[in-house]
Design a protein around this motif. Structure first.
Motif, PDB file in Angstrom:
ATOM      1  N   LEU A 203      15.181  84.527 114.405  1.00  0.00           N
ATOM      2  CA  LEU A 203      16.225  85.640 114.591  1.00  0.00           C
ATOM      3  C   LEU A 203      17.517  84.981 115.050  1.00  0.00           C
ATOM      4  O   LEU A 203      18.566  85.414 114.382  1.00  0.00           O
ATOM      5  CB  LEU A 203      15.652  86.596 115.759  1.00  0.00           C
TER       6      LEU A 203
ATOM      7  N   GLN B 182      20.408  85.042 112.531  1.00  0.00           N
ATOM      8  CA  GLN B 182      21.645  85.729 113.000  1.00  0.00           C
ATOM      9  C   GLN B 182      22.957  85.073 113.006  1.00  0.00           C
ATOM     10  O   GLN B 182      24.062  85.881 112.632  1.00  0.00           O
ATOM     11  CB  GLN B 182      21.317  86.238 114.586  1.00  0.00           C
TER      12      GLN B 182
ATOM     13  N   ALA C 254      22.043  92.866 111.913  1.00  0.00           N
ATOM     14  CA  ALA C 254      22.381  92.183 112.904  1.00  0.00           C
ATOM     15  C   ALA C 254      22.202  93.095 114.331  1.00  0.00           C
ATOM     16  O   ALA C 254      21.743  92.390 115.310  1.00  0.00           O
ATOM     17  CB  ALA C 254      23.907  91.982 112.918  1.00  0.00           C
TER      18      ALA C 254
ATOM     19  N   SER D  77      18.164  93.108 114.811  1.00  0.00           N
ATOM     20  CA  SER D  77      17.596  92.099 115.355  1.00  0.00           C
ATOM     21  C   SER D  77      17.444  91.704 116.645  1.00  0.00           C
ATOM     22  O   SER D  77      16.634  91.191 117.304  1.00  0.00           O
ATOM     23  CB  SER D  77      18.524  90.907 114.632  1.00  0.00           C
ATOM     24  N   ARG D  78      18.617  92.474 117.634  1.00  0.00           N
ATOM     25  CA  ARG D  78      18.350  92.339 118.867  1.00  0.00           C
ATOM     26  C   ARG D  78      17.080  93.195 119.531  1.00  0.00           C
ATOM     27  O   ARG D  78      16.449  92.674 120.495  1.00  0.00           O
ATOM     28  CB  ARG D  78      19.763  92.846 119.847  1.00  0.00           C
TER      29      ARG D  78
ATOM     30  N   VAL E   7      19.906  87.061 121.765  1.00  0.00           N
ATOM     31  CA  VAL E   7      20.035  87.232 120.042  1.00  0.00           C
ATOM     32  C   VAL E   7      21.540  87.817 120.071  1.00  0.00           C
ATOM     33  O   VAL E   7      22.142  87.558 118.867  1.00  0.00           O
ATOM     34  CB  VAL E   7      18.935  88.391 119.629  1.00  0.00           C
TER      35      VAL E   7
ATOM     36  N   GLY F  45      25.207  85.708 117.870  1.00  0.00           N
ATOM     37  CA  GLY F  45      26.044  86.431 117.024  1.00  0.00           C
ATOM     38  C   GLY F  45      27.488  85.902 117.255  1.00  0.00           C
ATOM     39  O   GLY F  45      28.181  86.266 116.196  1.00  0.00           O
TER      40      GLY F  45
END
Length: 450
Positions: free
Chosen positions: A19, A23, A122, A125-126, A145, A149
């Motif tokens: 991730l 990311q 995006a 993904s968290r 995560v 970014g």
């Protein structure tokens, strides 16, 4: 398939690595939309009204894709949902290459809508980082995560420079070259997720929950079965007296309806949703109009770029710290810090709107306050919502946040034109009121993480 605790920890570490890498790569592609995409919109449309609508297209795209990608994750797991989202974003960036090269309006809007899928991924993904995290470490994993970014969000707006080199080699315009680089980054992120996110953290999490339910059901059935060993097996049919029926695995169909019902009846989930939405509306409304306000007061484009870059740093740089604070001190106290920081930012904007130095400080605080509220609210949502609606509801929350953000961006322009930056700041202070109520309740009655 049974998983030992050591296996779960190893899968979680692998998940976080995948991730984090994707990311960063994907955020480079996504970061083009709010910067170079805005410039492209002005050039292609040659109309401030159409350009303003185009600026919200990627945010609307994130809202539109958030829900189906969440539903796909609920049915098929994170790996497929995240990879498809990155690939759709890559398609959008490729369409924007065409829009930039041909000055075409329709491909511009289509491309910006599609690239919004990258923003949706995006965000999701968290949540993927929390699927297998220990309850006491969920917020920290989520914040990590979010934090990585930052690199992509800072690099994305600066693809114009490498775009010139690509343009010199390919004959493409600078904007088209920048989106070509973005398309490659987004496609690579999707491919890496598809190849490396194995085993799927959500599917493993579902297996663990199913095994836990099975053990609980066996414990409930065993006493009744031992007391009636002499009875024929035919009498032990489901629903017979003294027998506990084993529930079927949670169904994914109708997850959105269950989400609405859960938010209505689940105080923790409701508090998290309000926090995420309020933070998003405030941040987007002020952040979108600050560059316009700076330019109207004689500020340079360089000042705008520095201000937005510092704002992005405020949004993401301390996310892991916010996550650790949430795990240690609880959701209420950590979110309260975010409310205070947001209030300070808005007060500065209302009191010192003509001082560009203070406006920069205000926007940094705006990003920092959003970080506290969003990370804490997202972590709260990941532990408060039930497992049956988890993935679909996470996609739904992100979709709502993007929709509210797009609406705030669209409304902030006319408000600024009709009033002033100080008035806009005062109006957004009023938007904080529901969040203050939520924070007070969370401090008084914390959500227990098990």
């Amino acid at each position: 398939m049974a998983h030992a605790p050591a296996d779960i920890a190893a899968i979680q570490r692998r998940t976080l690595v995948v991730l984090i890498v994707t990311q960063v790569i994907g955020a480079v592609g996504v970061g083009v939309a709010p910067s170079i995409g805005i410039l492209l919109a002005g050039e292609v449309t040659d109309s401030e009204a159409w350009a303003g609508l185009a600026r919200t297209a990627s945010t609307l795209g994130a809202a539109l894709f958030g829900l189906p990608l969440g539903a796909l994750a609920a049915r098929r797991g994170r790996r497929l949902a995240l990879s498809i989202g990155w690939w759709v974003g890559a398609l959008g960036a490729a369409v924007l290459v065409l829009a930039a090269q041909l000055d075409a309006v329709v491909p511009l809007f289509v491309g910006l809508l599609l690239i919004g899928a990258g923003s949706a991924v995006a965000l999701q993904s968290r949540f993927a980082a929390t699927d297998l995290a220990e309850p006491r470490h969920k917020a920290r994993a989520l914040g990590l995560v979010v934090w990585v970014g930052t690199l992509g969000s800072v690099l994305g707006p600066n693809l114009g420079a490498p775009g010139e080199l690509v343009g010199a080699a390919t004959g493409l315009t600078v904007f088209a070259s920048a989106f070509l680089i973005a398309a490659i980054c987004l496609a690579l992120a999707g491919t890496l997720v598809f190849l490396l996110l194995r085993p799927d953290p959500m599917l493993v999490s579902d297996e663990l929950m199913a095994a836990a339910r099975e053990m609980a059901d066996d414990a409930a059935v065993r006493p009744a079965a031992s007391a009636s060993d002499a009875e024929p097996a035919a009498d032990l049919a489901p629903g017979a007296p003294g027998v506990v029926d084993r529930p079927l695995p949670p169904r994914r169909k109708g997850a959105i309806r269950r989400l609405v019902a859960e938010v209505r009846t689940n105080p923790g989930a409701r508090a998290a949703v309000v926090a995420i939405l309020v933070g998003q509306v405030i941040m987007v409304a002020i952040m979108t109009m600050t560059p316009v306000h700076i330019v109207h007061h004689g500020g340079s484009i360089n000042l705008v770029g520095i201000t937005i870059s510092l704002h992005v740093v405020g949004m993401f740089a301390l996310a892991p710290v916010v996550g650790m604070m949430t795990d240690r001190y609880g959701h209420g106290p950590t979110m309260a810090i975010g409310v205070v920081v947001l209030l300070a930012s808005l007060v500065i904007g209302a009191v010192r709107p003509d001082d560009m130095g203070w406006i920069v400080v205000s926007l940094v605080l705006l990003g920092l306050g959003w970080s506290f509220v969003n990370v804490t609210g997202s972590a709260l949502f990941s532990v408060a919502v039930s497992s049956e609606t988890r993935a679909a509801s996470q996609g739904g929350v992100d979709a709502l946040a993007n929709l509210f953000g797009a609406s705030a961006a669209f409304a902030a322009g006319p408000l600024l034109a009709a009033t002033s930056f100080a008035t806009l700041s005062l109006l957004t202070i009023a938007v904080l009121a529901p969040l203050v109520v939520i924070v007070v309740r969370l401090v008084r009655v914390p959500v227990v993480v098990r």
